[in-house]
Write an enzyme that holds these catalytic residues in place. Structure first.
Site, PDB file in Angstrom:
ATOM      1  N   LYS A  16       0.699  -1.250   0.092  1.00  0.00           N
ATOM      2  CA  LYS A  16      -0.112   0.000   0.014  1.00  0.00           C
ATOM      3  C   LYS A  16       0.918   1.345  -0.135  1.00  0.00           C
ATOM      4  O   LYS A  16       0.674   2.090  -0.753  1.00  0.00           O
ATOM      5  CB  LYS A  16      -0.829  -0.095   1.171  1.00  0.00           C
ATOM      6  CG  LYS A  16      -1.870  -1.160   1.166  1.00  0.00           C
ATOM      7  CD  LYS A  16      -2.724  -1.265   2.585  1.00  0.00           C
ATOM      8  CE  LYS A  16      -2.276  -1.437   3.904  1.00  0.00           C
ATOM      9  NZ  LYS A  16      -1.522  -2.494   4.062  1.00  0.00           N
ATOM     10  N   ARG A  91     -10.088   0.574   8.636  1.00  0.00           N
ATOM     11  CA  ARG A  91      -9.518  -0.565   8.709  1.00  0.00           C
ATOM     12  C   ARG A  91     -10.597  -1.629   9.622  1.00  0.00           C
ATOM     13  O   ARG A  91     -10.293  -2.846  10.014  1.00  0.00           O
ATOM     14  CB  ARG A  91      -8.251  -0.575   9.714  1.00  0.00           C
ATOM     15  CG  ARG A  91      -7.012  -0.972   8.909  1.00  0.00           C
ATOM     16  CD  ARG A  91      -5.939  -0.823   9.905  1.00  0.00           C
ATOM     17  NE  ARG A  91      -4.754  -1.680   9.713  1.00  0.00           N
ATOM     18  CZ  ARG A  91      -3.776  -0.842   9.168  1.00  0.00           C
ATOM     19  NH1 ARG A  91      -3.569   0.273   8.868  1.00  0.00           N
ATOM     20  NH2 ARG A  91      -2.572  -1.593   8.967  1.00  0.00           N
ATOM     21  N   ARG A 130      11.886  -5.919   4.631  1.00  0.00           N
ATOM     22  CA  ARG A 130      11.696  -4.498   4.510  1.00  0.00           C
ATOM     23  C   ARG A 130      12.436  -3.666   5.221  1.00  0.00           C
ATOM     24  O   ARG A 130      12.660  -3.938   6.319  1.00  0.00           O
ATOM     25  CB  ARG A 130      10.180  -4.038   4.910  1.00  0.00           C
ATOM     26  CG  ARG A 130       9.964  -2.554   5.061  1.00  0.00           C
ATOM     27  CD  ARG A 130       8.324  -2.340   4.909  1.00  0.00           C
ATOM     28  NE  ARG A 130       7.647  -2.602   6.132  1.00  0.00           N
ATOM     29  CZ  ARG A 130       6.597  -2.542   6.372  1.00  0.00           C
ATOM     30  NH1 ARG A 130       5.738  -1.921   5.394  1.00  0.00           N
ATOM     31  NH2 ARG A 130       5.856  -3.002   7.353  1.00  0.00           N
ATOM     32  N   ARG A 163      11.024  -1.853  10.949  1.00  0.00           N
ATOM     33  CA  ARG A 163      10.012  -1.507  11.722  1.00  0.00           C
ATOM     34  C   ARG A 163       9.884  -2.587  13.098  1.00  0.00           C
ATOM     35  O   ARG A 163      10.044  -3.679  12.746  1.00  0.00           O
ATOM     36  CB  ARG A 163       8.444  -1.512  11.236  1.00  0.00           C
ATOM     37  CG  ARG A 163       8.330  -0.225  10.471  1.00  0.00           C
ATOM     38  CD  ARG A 163       7.219   0.017   9.570  1.00  0.00           C
ATOM     39  NE  ARG A 163       5.970  -0.779   9.969  1.00  0.00           N
ATOM     40  CZ  ARG A 163       4.797  -0.469   9.283  1.00  0.00           C
ATOM     41  NH1 ARG A 163       4.801   0.060   8.000  1.00  0.00           N
ATOM     42  NH2 ARG A 163       3.720  -1.316   9.720  1.00  0.00           N
ATOM     43  N   ARG A 174      -0.655  -9.213  13.090  1.00  0.00           N
ATOM     44  CA  ARG A 174      -1.295  -8.428  12.098  1.00  0.00           C
ATOM     45  C   ARG A 174      -2.073  -9.150  10.936  1.00  0.00           C
ATOM     46  O   ARG A 174      -3.288  -8.735  10.575  1.00  0.00           O
ATOM     47  CB  ARG A 174      -0.236  -7.517  11.141  1.00  0.00           C
ATOM     48  CG  ARG A 174       0.551  -6.583  12.429  1.00  0.00           C
ATOM     49  CD  ARG A 174       1.680  -6.183  12.011  1.00  0.00           C
ATOM     50  NE  ARG A 174       1.834  -5.389  10.783  1.00  0.00           N
ATOM     51  CZ  ARG A 174       2.949  -5.103  10.066  1.00  0.00           C
ATOM     52  NH1 ARG A 174       4.014  -5.865  10.320  1.00  0.00           N
ATOM     53  NH2 ARG A 174       2.862  -4.566   8.872  1.00  0.00           N
TER      54      ARG A 174
HETATM   55  P1  AP5 Z   1       4.839  -1.623   1.829  1.00  0.00           P
HETATM   56  O1  AP5 Z   1       4.347  -0.870   0.849  1.00  0.00           O
HETATM   57  O2  AP5 Z   1       5.747  -1.101   2.884  1.00  0.00           O
HETATM   58  O3  AP5 Z   1       3.545  -2.620   2.222  1.00  0.00           O
HETATM   59  P2  AP5 Z   1       2.072  -1.942   2.961  1.00  0.00           P
HETATM   60  O4  AP5 Z   1       1.198  -2.648   2.576  1.00  0.00           O
HETATM   61  O5  AP5 Z   1       2.294  -0.242   3.074  1.00  0.00           O
HETATM   62  O6  AP5 Z   1       2.545  -2.439   4.525  1.00  0.00           O
HETATM   63  P3  AP5 Z   1       2.424  -1.915   5.918  1.00  0.00           P
HETATM   64  O7  AP5 Z   1       3.412  -3.017   6.922  1.00  0.00           O
HETATM   65  O8  AP5 Z   1       2.688  -0.590   5.924  1.00  0.00           O
HETATM   66  O9  AP5 Z   1       1.046  -2.193   6.142  1.00  0.00           O
HETATM   67  P4  AP5 Z   1       0.209  -2.067   7.371  1.00  0.00           P
HETATM   68  O10 AP5 Z   1      -1.179  -2.133   7.186  1.00  0.00           O
HETATM   69  O11 AP5 Z   1       0.214  -3.317   8.295  1.00  0.00           O
HETATM   70  O12 AP5 Z   1       0.895  -0.772   8.441  1.00  0.00           O
HETATM   71  P5  AP5 Z   1       0.506   0.656   8.532  1.00  0.00           P
HETATM   72  O13 AP5 Z   1       1.727   1.293   8.719  1.00  0.00           O
HETATM   73  O14 AP5 Z   1      -0.866   0.969   8.205  1.00  0.00           O
HETATM   74  O15 AP5 Z   1       5.619  -3.052   1.270  1.00  0.00           O
HETATM   75  C1  AP5 Z   1       6.099  -3.754   1.768  1.00  0.00           C
HETATM   76  C2  AP5 Z   1       7.615  -4.310   1.531  1.00  0.00           C
HETATM   77  O16 AP5 Z   1       7.354  -5.027   0.146  1.00  0.00           O
HETATM   78  C3  AP5 Z   1       8.383  -3.148   1.255  1.00  0.00           C
HETATM   79  O17 AP5 Z   1       9.624  -3.630   1.500  1.00  0.00           O
HETATM   80  C4  AP5 Z   1       8.335  -3.036  -0.268  1.00  0.00           C
HETATM   81  O18 AP5 Z   1       9.436  -2.468  -0.682  1.00  0.00           O
HETATM   82  C5  AP5 Z   1       8.065  -4.305  -1.057  1.00  0.00           C
HETATM   83  N1  AP5 Z   1       7.185  -4.350  -1.984  1.00  0.00           N
HETATM   84  C6  AP5 Z   1       6.022  -3.492  -2.210  1.00  0.00           C
HETATM   85  N2  AP5 Z   1       5.654  -4.183  -3.379  1.00  0.00           N
HETATM   86  C7  AP5 Z   1       6.199  -4.983  -4.031  1.00  0.00           C
HETATM   87  C8  AP5 Z   1       6.256  -5.541  -5.269  1.00  0.00           C
HETATM   88  N3  AP5 Z   1       5.373  -5.577  -5.976  1.00  0.00           N
HETATM   89  N4  AP5 Z   1       7.208  -6.681  -5.399  1.00  0.00           N
HETATM   90  C9  AP5 Z   1       8.164  -6.707  -4.408  1.00  0.00           C
HETATM   91  N5  AP5 Z   1       8.320  -5.960  -3.396  1.00  0.00           N
HETATM   92  C10 AP5 Z   1       7.275  -5.022  -2.973  1.00  0.00           C
HETATM   93  O19 AP5 Z   1      -0.105   0.345  10.331  1.00  0.00           O
HETATM   94  C11 AP5 Z   1       0.944  -0.054  11.317  1.00  0.00           C
HETATM   95  C12 AP5 Z   1       0.094  -0.102  12.545  1.00  0.00           C
HETATM   96  O20 AP5 Z   1      -0.550   1.120  12.948  1.00  0.00           O
HETATM   97  C13 AP5 Z   1      -1.241  -0.996  12.421  1.00  0.00           C
HETATM   98  O21 AP5 Z   1      -0.640  -2.379  12.817  1.00  0.00           O
HETATM   99  C14 AP5 Z   1      -2.085  -0.281  13.683  1.00  0.00           C
HETATM  100  O22 AP5 Z   1      -1.514  -0.770  15.044  1.00  0.00           O
HETATM  101  C15 AP5 Z   1      -2.018   0.960  13.454  1.00  0.00           C
HETATM  102  N6  AP5 Z   1      -2.840   1.730  12.540  1.00  0.00           N
HETATM  103  C16 AP5 Z   1      -2.783   2.354  11.227  1.00  0.00           C
HETATM  104  N7  AP5 Z   1      -3.718   2.548  10.795  1.00  0.00           N
HETATM  105  C17 AP5 Z   1      -4.663   2.159  11.736  1.00  0.00           C
HETATM  106  C18 AP5 Z   1      -6.142   2.188  11.496  1.00  0.00           C
HETATM  107  N8  AP5 Z   1      -6.786   2.814  10.670  1.00  0.00           N
HETATM  108  N9  AP5 Z   1      -6.901   1.628  12.525  1.00  0.00           N
HETATM  109  C19 AP5 Z   1      -6.345   1.288  13.749  1.00  0.00           C
HETATM  110  N10 AP5 Z   1      -5.019   1.083  13.819  1.00  0.00           N
HETATM  111  C20 AP5 Z   1      -4.291   1.466  12.708  1.00  0.00           C
END
Ligand code: AP5
Length: 223
Positions: A16, A91, A130, A163, A174
């Site tokens: 994402k 979410r 990552r 992270r 997760r």
């Molecule tokens: P990346 O782009 O970093 O993936 P992502 O989907 O953004 O993953 P996240 O871990 O950030 O998602 P998340 O939803 O768990 O975390 P968030 O920060 O929102 O890609 C991942 C890896 O793959 C990278 O190394 C990239 O280079 C590689 N990659 C990408 N595309 C590729 C491809 N096509 N081919 C090869 N490699 C590729 O949330 C974190 C925490 O915050 C949550 O757990 C929760 O505690 C809290 N939180 C955030 N939002 C909320 C909410 N709305 N409600 C409640 N809690 C929340």
């Protein structure tokens, strides 16, 4: 031109954040990542950060009331008037309902939710490889970007870090939380006729282009 309101849905590590950077540039809309906002709050040890940290480190969701207020405040900022792209919100169904209400109270336009699909096996591989830059925030992967353990950021020379929630136990939690809490959000947008689905398992640049094409012609993708 009609404002574009996009919601990226997809399991942790689906890409994402990575593809949001590309879409933000291509579409000229504001990228909002609730995860990035929370990590910044944790780093600054603000009141929000102190409340959120324990949930984030354990791979659990931060309580709805905190996140809904955060999203409401962010979406009312001036840079959101020309359109936005949400990454990590909503979410839960309660968050999705709050967003629908917020949109209805502002301009009433229809959002488009993009369901980014990928296997758990690939998610675990991507998250365990990552690395992020502390200075420019760019996202890398050791399996793709030829980065050694102690290497600096290839873009700005900053320090790369892992992270806290990319540890195996937190990744497992997760993925479970995603199935329990966020999968129903996909159904919420499907029922509203506001969902497209895109397979994001392929090579990054191709996936970015595929996502852009699907967003520009949503009627051609599964609704
Ligand atoms: P990346 O782009 O970093 O993936 P992502 O989907 O953004 O993953 P996240 O871990 O950030 O998602 P998340 O939803 O768990 O975390 P968030 O920060 O929102 O890609 C991942 C890896 O793959 C990278 O190394 C990239 O280079 C590689 N990659 C990408 N595309 C590729 C491809 N096509 N081919 C090869 N490699 C590729 O949330 C974190 C925490 O915050 C949550 O757990 C929760 O505690 C809290 N939180 C955030 N939002 C909320 C909410 N709305 N409600 C409640 N809690 C929340």
């Amino acid at each position: 031109m009609r404002q574009l309101h996009l919601i990226l849905l997809g399991s942790p590590g689906a890409g994402k954040g990575t593809h949001a950077e590309y879409l933000e540039k291509e579409l000229g809309i504001t990228h909002i990542s609730t995860g990035d906002i929370l990590r910044e709050a944790v780093a600054q040890q603000s009141e929000l950060g102190k409340k959120a940290q324990q949930y984030m480190d354990a791979g659990q969701l931060v309580p709805d009331e905190l996140i809904i207020e955060l999203a409401q405040q962010r979406l009312q900022q001036p840079d959101c008037t020309s359109g936005w792209l949400l990454d990590g919100f909503p979410r839960t169904v309660a968050q999705a309902e709050a967003l629908t209400q917020l949109i209805e109270e502002s301009n009433g336009s229809e959002p488009l939710a993009v369901n980014m699909t990928i296997s758990d096996q690939e998610v675990i591989r991507r998250l365990s490889g990552r690395r992020l830059c502390r200075d420019c925030a760019q996202i890398f992967n050791v399996y793709r970007d030829n980065i050694g353990v102690a290497d600096p950021c290839p873009t700005c020379g900053g320090q790369l870090y892992i992270r806290t929630d990319d540890q195996p136990e937190a990744i497992k939690e997760r993925l479970k939380v995603y199935q329990d809490e966020t999968a129903p959000v996909i159904e919420y947008y499907r029922r509203q006729g506001q969902l497209i689905t895109v397979d994001v398992a392929g090579e990054q640049q191709q996936v970015s282009q595929h996502l852009l094409a699907a967003i520009k012609a949503p009627q051609a993708s599964e609704k």
